[in-house]
Design a protein around this motif. Structure first.
Motif, short mmCIF file in Angstrom:
data_model
loop_
_atom_site.label_atom_id
_atom_site.label_comp_id
_atom_site.label_asym_id
_atom_site.label_seq_id
_atom_site.Cartn_x
_atom_site.Cartn_y
_atom_site.Cartn_z
N PRO A 1 0.80 -1.23 0.00
CA PRO A 1 0.00 0.00 0.00
C PRO A 1 0.84 1.29 0.00
N ASP A 2 1.98 1.29 0.72
CA ASP A 2 2.81 2.51 0.73
C ASP A 2 3.41 2.77 -0.65
N MET A 3 3.76 1.70 -1.36
CA MET A 3 4.28 1.86 -2.73
C MET A 3 3.15 2.33 -3.66
N PHE A 4 1.98 1.77 -3.44
CA PHE A 4 0.83 2.15 -4.26
C PHE A 4 0.52 3.64 -4.06
N ARG A 5 0.59 4.08 -2.79
CA ARG A 5 0.34 5.49 -2.52
C ARG A 5 1.38 6.36 -3.23
N SER A 6 2.60 5.93 -3.20
CA SER A 6 3.68 6.66 -3.88
C SER A 6 3.43 6.69 -5.40
N ASP A 7 2.93 5.59 -5.96
CA ASP A 7 2.58 5.56 -7.40
C ASP A 7 1.52 6.63 -7.71
N MET A 8 0.51 6.71 -6.84
CA MET A 8 -0.58 7.68 -7.07
C MET A 8 -0.05 9.11 -6.96
N GLN A 9 0.87 9.29 -6.00
CA GLN A 9 1.52 10.59 -5.82
C GLN A 9 2.26 11.00 -7.11
N ILE A 10 2.95 10.04 -7.70
CA ILE A 10 3.70 10.31 -8.94
C ILE A 10 2.73 10.66 -10.07
N ILE A 11 1.64 9.92 -10.16
CA ILE A 11 0.63 10.19 -11.20
C ILE A 11 0.12 11.64 -11.07
N LEU A 12 -0.14 12.02 -9.81
CA LEU A 12 -0.61 13.39 -9.55
C LEU A 12 0.46 14.42 -9.91
N LYS A 13 1.66 14.17 -9.46
CA LYS A 13 2.78 15.11 -9.67
C LYS A 13 3.10 15.30 -11.15
N LEU A 14 2.95 14.24 -11.91
CA LEU A 14 3.26 14.32 -13.34
C LEU A 14 2.04 14.75 -14.17
N ASN A 15 1.00 15.19 -13.44
CA ASN A 15 -0.19 15.76 -14.08
C ASN A 15 -1.01 14.79 -14.93
N TYR A 16 -0.89 13.51 -14.62
CA TYR A 16 -1.77 12.55 -15.30
C TYR A 16 -3.14 12.58 -14.64
N ARG B 1 -15.03 5.84 -24.37
CA ARG B 1 -16.16 5.49 -25.22
C ARG B 1 -17.10 6.68 -25.38
N GLN B 2 -17.34 7.39 -24.26
CA GLN B 2 -18.24 8.54 -24.30
C GLN B 2 -17.57 9.75 -24.92
N ASN B 3 -16.22 9.71 -24.87
CA ASN B 3 -15.41 10.76 -25.51
C ASN B 3 -15.74 12.17 -25.03
N ILE B 4 -15.99 12.27 -23.72
CA ILE B 4 -16.19 13.62 -23.18
C ILE B 4 -15.19 13.87 -22.05
N ASN B 5 -14.76 15.09 -21.95
CA ASN B 5 -13.82 15.51 -20.90
C ASN B 5 -12.56 14.62 -20.83
N ILE B 6 -12.03 14.26 -21.96
CA ILE B 6 -10.77 13.51 -21.94
C ILE B 6 -9.64 14.49 -21.62
N PRO B 7 -8.93 14.23 -20.51
CA PRO B 7 -7.90 15.18 -20.08
C PRO B 7 -6.70 15.18 -21.03
N GLU B 8 -5.82 16.13 -20.83
CA GLU B 8 -4.65 16.26 -21.70
C GLU B 8 -3.69 15.08 -21.53
N LYS B 9 -3.54 14.65 -20.27
CA LYS B 9 -2.63 13.52 -20.00
C LYS B 9 -3.38 12.40 -19.28
N PRO B 10 -4.12 11.61 -20.04
CA PRO B 10 -4.88 10.53 -19.39
C PRO B 10 -4.00 9.34 -19.05
N VAL B 11 -4.43 8.58 -18.07
CA VAL B 11 -3.82 7.29 -17.75
C VAL B 11 -4.95 6.37 -17.32
N ILE B 12 -4.84 5.10 -17.60
CA ILE B 12 -5.85 4.15 -17.14
C ILE B 12 -5.21 3.21 -16.12
#
Ligand SMILES: [Zn+2]
Length: 262
Positions: free
Chosen positions: A27-42, A51-62
């Motif tokens: 979980p601590d590594m997972f939290r750090s992963d989420m932190q990185i996703i946030l920091k890198l603006n994903y 599919r709905q093709n609305i509000n697709i952000p500039e830097k998406p990640v799934i």
């Protein structure tokens, strides 16, 4: 943005125990992963959003989770809620609320899957639920008849449960053939994902063979960032391929792991 340019990362168990296999993440590594996703603006999105093709952000990640383990609810969900993130959970429908019996790679420990109620909560929050078939069997070897049942009935089951179209699938063990893709397409799946290693697929079916990186227990922040960026990582890819081969070439794998250490 083209679907093939959107990074897709995959987790299995999120668990504080160290000895339950390479596919689990603490979980601590997972939290750090989420932190990185946030920091890198994903911004995490789902296949439904695409599919709905609305509000697709500039830097998406799934962010995906295979197998639908209860630890996704217990550990990953509270962390993701704090970040305002959502993800996609691929569930083998026959295992909802039950203990796992196929993942015996690491001894006889059994792990519980999400219950229907937990799945509903995740869904209500904004998670997408996708199919991981019914029984989590290797799809590449089974008859057409069985394959159709695995793809169609798992989809139907989830559609009845959630009262919405199920449009995404993850192939058990990451393995598929052109036949798997063709039948997935006929069954109405719009997005499919497996392992990052596959033969060339026809362009008309490529949305059902999306590239995805597994995040493993020992992936450092550096490796996580590289996977997120979809970098060409020959050494990491080779190592992951060895992991997916399951148990073979342990020596080579350990050798590569040591080379990749920070
Ligand atoms: Zn799986």
């Amino acid at each position: 943005m083209h679907i093939h340019q959107i990074p897709i990362i995959n987790y299995h168990k999120i668990d504080p125990l160290q000895d339950i296999g390479v596919t689990s993440r603490r979980p601590d590594m997972f939290r750090s992963d989420m932190q990185i996703i946030l920091k890198l603006n994903y911004t995490p999105i789902t296949f439904k959003d695409l599919r709905q093709n609305i509000n697709i952000p500039e830097k998406p990640v799934i962010i995906t989770f295979d197998d639908g383990y209860e630890s996704v609810y217990t550990y990953a969900f509270p962390i993701m809620k704090k970040f305002g993130f959502k993800g996609v959970i691929f569930i083998p429908t026959d295992y909802i609320g039950k203990y796992n019996d196929w993942d015996v790679q690491f001894g006889n420990k059994k792990f519980k899957h999400l219950t229907k109620d937990q799945l509903m909560q995740l869904h209500d929050y904004g998670f997408e639920i996708g199919s991981h078939t019914i029984l989590h069997r290797l799809l590449t070897m089974m008859s057409d008849e069985k394959l159709i049942v695995e793809l169609r009935d798992s989809q139907q089951y989830l559609q009845n449960m959630l009262d919405e179209k199920i449009i995404s699938i993850s192939y058990p063990f990451g393995r598929f053939t052109k036949r798997t893709l063709r039948i997935s397409n006929q069954t109405g799946y719009k997005f499919g994902t497996g392992s990052i290693y596959y033969r060339s697929v026809p362009a008309s079916l490529s949305h059902l063979a999306l590239k995805r990186f597994n995040i493993y227990q020992f992936d450092s922040q550096k490796v996580f960032i590289q996977k997120l960026g979809g970098h060409k990582m020959s050494l990491i890819s080779l190592r992951d391929w060895l992991i997916q081969k399951g148990g073979v070439a342990t020596v080579a794998y350990q050798y590569i792991r040591d080379l990749l250490k920070d």
